[in-house]
Scaffold this motif. Structure first.
Motif, PDB file in Angstrom:
ATOM      1  N   UNK A  15       0.835  -1.193   0.000  1.00 32.69           N
ATOM      2  CA  UNK A  15       0.000   0.000   0.000  1.00 32.69           C
ATOM      3  C   UNK A  15       0.872   1.245   0.000  1.00 32.69           C
ATOM      4  N   UNK A  16       1.940   1.218   0.811  1.00 35.34           N
ATOM      5  CA  UNK A  16       2.827   2.359   0.922  1.00 35.34           C
ATOM      6  C   UNK A  16       4.061   2.150   0.067  1.00 35.34           C
ATOM      7  N   UNK A  17       4.662   3.262  -0.317  1.00 36.71           N
ATOM      8  CA  UNK A  17       5.899   3.223  -1.083  1.00 36.71           C
ATOM      9  C   UNK A  17       7.111   3.354  -0.173  1.00 36.71           C
ATOM     10  N   UNK A  18       8.281   3.359  -0.777  1.00 37.08           N
ATOM     11  CA  UNK A  18       9.529   3.457  -0.034  1.00 37.08           C
ATOM     12  C   UNK A  18       9.597   4.764   0.758  1.00 37.08           C
ATOM     13  N   UNK A  19       9.105   5.838   0.148  1.00 35.52           N
ATOM     14  CA  UNK A  19       9.113   7.151   0.801  1.00 35.52           C
ATOM     15  C   UNK A  19       8.225   7.143   2.048  1.00 35.52           C
ATOM     16  N   UNK A  20       7.074   6.473   1.970  1.00 35.18           N
ATOM     17  CA  UNK A  20       6.169   6.387   3.125  1.00 35.18           C
ATOM     18  C   UNK A  20       6.841   5.672   4.296  1.00 35.18           C
ATOM     19  N   UNK A  21       7.492   4.550   4.004  1.00 35.90           N
ATOM     20  CA  UNK A  21       8.130   3.789   5.066  1.00 35.90           C
ATOM     21  C   UNK A  21       9.290   4.559   5.689  1.00 35.90           C
ATOM     22  N   UNK A  22      10.008   5.321   4.887  1.00 38.98           N
ATOM     23  CA  UNK A  22      11.100   6.136   5.423  1.00 38.98           C
ATOM     24  C   UNK A  22      10.544   7.127   6.440  1.00 38.98           C
ATOM     25  N   UNK A  23       9.466   7.817   6.082  1.00 38.01           N
ATOM     26  CA  UNK A  23       8.869   8.786   6.999  1.00 38.01           C
ATOM     27  C   UNK A  23       8.243   8.108   8.213  1.00 38.01           C
ATOM     28  N   UNK A  24       7.674   6.895   8.026  1.00 36.72           N
ATOM     29  CA  UNK A  24       7.111   6.167   9.168  1.00 36.72           C
ATOM     30  C   UNK A  24       8.192   5.845  10.190  1.00 36.72           C
ATOM     31  N   UNK A  25       9.353   5.393   9.718  1.00 43.36           N
ATOM     32  CA  UNK A  25      10.432   5.055  10.646  1.00 43.36           C
ATOM     33  C   UNK A  25      11.021   6.300  11.312  1.00 43.36           C
ATOM     34  N   UNK A  26      11.064   7.411  10.592  1.00 43.11           N
ATOM     35  CA  UNK A  26      11.522   8.662  11.208  1.00 43.11           C
ATOM     36  C   UNK A  26      10.551   9.068  12.318  1.00 43.11           C
ATOM     37  N   UNK A  27       9.253   8.963  12.058  1.00 42.15           N
ATOM     38  CA  UNK A  27       8.251   9.285  13.077  1.00 42.15           C
ATOM     39  C   UNK A  27       8.343   8.363  14.278  1.00 42.15           C
ATOM     40  N   UNK A  28       8.560   7.077  14.032  1.00 43.53           N
ATOM     41  CA  UNK A  28       8.710   6.136  15.144  1.00 43.53           C
ATOM     42  C   UNK A  28       9.945   6.461  15.979  1.00 43.53           C
ATOM     43  N   UNK A  29      11.010   6.900  15.330  1.00 46.28           N
ATOM     44  CA  UNK A  29      12.220   7.271  16.066  1.00 46.28           C
ATOM     45  C   UNK A  29      11.951   8.473  16.970  1.00 46.28           C
ATOM     46  N   UNK A  30      11.216   9.476  16.464  1.00 42.62           N
ATOM     47  CA  UNK A  30      10.874  10.639  17.286  1.00 42.62           C
ATOM     48  C   UNK A  30      10.047  10.214  18.495  1.00 42.62           C
ATOM     49  N   UNK A  31       9.071   9.347  18.276  1.00 40.67           N
ATOM     50  CA  UNK A  31       8.215   8.891  19.371  1.00 40.67           C
ATOM     51  C   UNK A  31       9.034   8.111  20.393  1.00 40.67           C
ATOM     52  N   UNK A  32       9.896   7.216  19.931  1.00 42.62           N
ATOM     53  CA  UNK A  32      10.713   6.416  20.845  1.00 42.62           C
ATOM     54  C   UNK A  32      11.660   7.305  21.656  1.00 42.62           C
ATOM     55  N   UNK A  33      12.300   8.266  21.005  1.00 46.22           N
ATOM     56  CA  UNK A  33      13.203   9.174  21.726  1.00 46.22           C
ATOM     57  C   UNK A  33      12.425   9.983  22.758  1.00 46.22           C
ATOM     58  N   UNK A  34      11.221  10.427  22.400  1.00 48.43           N
ATOM     59  CA  UNK A  34      10.397  11.174  23.346  1.00 48.43           C
ATOM     60  C   UNK A  34      10.049  10.357  24.581  1.00 48.43           C
ATOM     61  N   UNK A  35       9.673   9.089  24.397  1.00 47.90           N
ATOM     62  CA  UNK A  35       9.333   8.249  25.545  1.00 47.90           C
ATOM     63  C   UNK A  35      10.572   7.900  26.369  1.00 47.90           C
ATOM     64  N   UNK A  36      11.702   7.739  25.721  1.00 47.49           N
ATOM     65  CA  UNK A  36      12.944   7.470  26.466  1.00 47.49           C
ATOM     66  C   UNK A  36      13.308   8.680  27.320  1.00 47.49           C
TER      67      UNK A  36
END
Length: 87
Positions: A15-36
């Motif tokens: 459903x998503x392209x390579x660009x979508x997954x790149x941004x998804x992982x960047x967003x997950x990194x921000x969320x993980x850093x925030x919770x840490x």
């Protein structure tokens, strides 16, 4: 001819392209850093109050990073991977 068409139909399409997954992982990194950054600050002794739970990092920075991460996630989901950036 019919067998070749069936093979093409069975080809998995994401459903998503390579660009979508790149941004998804960047967003997950921000969320993980925030919770840490929110973690910690407690006291081992319940009779002793620890002021570090009210630090700038835990009150301002960490929740801001989590909210930015969620915003990036929404952008990644709504991003059209088929749209060309060149016109």
């Amino acid at each position: 001819m019919g067998e070749q068409k069936r093979k093409e139909d069975n080809k998995a399409e994401f459903i998503f392209g390579k660009k979508n997954y790149k941004w998804l992982f960047i967003g997950l990194a921000f969320i993980a850093i925030g919770f840490i950054l929110m973690a910690g600050g407690g006291s081992d002794d319940p009779n002793v109050f620890d002021e570090s739970i009210f630090s700038w990092r835990r009150i301002r920075l960490a929740p801001t990073l989590v909210l930015i991460g969620f915003g990036i996630q929404v952008y990644a989901i709504l991003l059209n991977p088929n749209k060309d950036s060149k016109k």
